[in-house]
Design a protein around this motif. Structure first.
Motif, PDB file in Angstrom:
ATOM      1  N   ARG A 110      15.928 -33.110  -3.765  1.00  0.00           N
ATOM      2  CA  ARG A 110      15.454 -32.358  -2.926  1.00  0.00           C
ATOM      3  C   ARG A 110      14.300 -32.117  -2.858  1.00  0.00           C
ATOM      4  O   ARG A 110      13.699 -31.420  -1.938  1.00  0.00           O
ATOM      5  CB  ARG A 110      16.352 -31.290  -3.731  1.00  0.00           C
ATOM      6  N   ARG A 123      11.906 -32.296   0.215  1.00  0.00           N
ATOM      7  CA  ARG A 123      11.342 -30.771   1.077  1.00  0.00           C
ATOM      8  C   ARG A 123       9.668 -31.510   0.259  1.00  0.00           C
ATOM      9  O   ARG A 123       8.682 -30.378   0.774  1.00  0.00           O
ATOM     10  CB  ARG A 123      11.419 -29.825   0.111  1.00  0.00           C
ATOM     11  N   ALA A 145      17.684 -24.936  -0.577  1.00  0.00           N
ATOM     12  CA  ALA A 145      17.863 -25.395   0.853  1.00  0.00           C
ATOM     13  C   ALA A 145      17.021 -25.243   1.882  1.00  0.00           C
ATOM     14  O   ALA A 145      16.737 -25.475   3.132  1.00  0.00           O
ATOM     15  CB  ALA A 145      19.637 -26.387   1.227  1.00  0.00           C
TER      16      ALA A 145
END
Ligand SMILES: [Zn+2]
Length: 240
Positions: A146, A150, A217
């Motif tokens: 993640r 990102r 998210a």
């Protein structure tokens, strides 16, 4: 099975007799807590927390119940109390999360950050980092994926924050994960010119300024609005 999700999500049940609208859009406020996780946990409901103003209308917030959630730190999983504050005019309640909590994550920000720092920084693989941190390999792998996924936007946001705080411009190293790490470090270094952040530490700083959403998210974070500094500054602790 332990529900490790942060109940600040809409599944939080409204208190009987209260207006259900009031908890239909709960928002978490993350405060730059310098307390060790163990000290926070041990204080239970008596934990001393700041009382911020409403992020929407800047009006006063009143303490309004709270909830218990789990936190895993140093290999121990314990229950911690999260106070809830309510703004009457906005009819919105806010969970007041200490910065060692990341939304939707069981593990403390330092644990997550240490693993990410090692792996995304290129010092080693996920498996040994997870073993050292005492977390499942798959959990650690999820964090790193993640974070690197990102990485570019986190890097841009933290690099901008670093400049906003009077720090150096970040020269992006190769790789999104390394860029994000370098930018977080630059922003934290710049924040050290302000009182209180040294005791809070780098990963709690990253959690605080992202509203606990460092690994969420959702890529829209109002806390990254540059020039407004919408995150809460640490309050120097008063002498006892
Ligand atoms: Zn309000």
């Amino acid at each position: 099975m332990v529900d490790v999700r942060d109940p600040s999500s809409p599944r939080f049940a409204p208190i009987a007799g209260r207006d259900p609208e009031a908890v239909s859009r709960p928002v978490a406020i993350v405060w730059p807590c310098p307390l060790p996780v163990g000290a926070y946990v041990a204080a239970g409901r008596e934990v001393e927390v700041p009382r911020p103003v409403c992020p929407s209308c800047s009006g006063p917030l009143v303490f309004w119940s709270g909830y218990w959630r789990h936190i895993r730190a140093a290999g121990r999983c314990r229950k911690m109390f999260v106070p809830r504050l309510r703004c009457a005019p906005c009819r919105v309640s806010h969970a007041l999360l200490p910065a060692f909590v990341l939304a939707w994550r069981l593990d403390a920000a330092e644990t997550v950050g240490t693993v990410i720092g090692e792996v995304a920084g290129g010092a080693g693989g996920v498996r040994p980092a997870a073993a050292r941190a005492g977390v499942p390999h798959t959990t650690a792998r999820g964090w790193v994926r993640r974070f690197t996924g990102r990485g570019s936007e986190l890097g841009v946001a933290f690099a901008a924050l670093a400049v906003d705080l009077g720090g150096e411009a970040v020269r992006p190293p190769a790789g999104a994960g390394r860029f994000a790490l370098a930018a977080i470090t630059a922003a934290f270094d710049a924040a050290l010119a302000l009182p209180g952040w040294l005791a809070v530490g780098r990963w709690r700083f990253a959690s605080a300024v992202s509203g606990g959403r460092l690994l969420a998210a959702n890529t829209v974070s109002p806390w990254f609005v540059v020039g407004e500094r919408r995150f809460m500054p640490p309050v120097p602790s008063a002498p006892p």
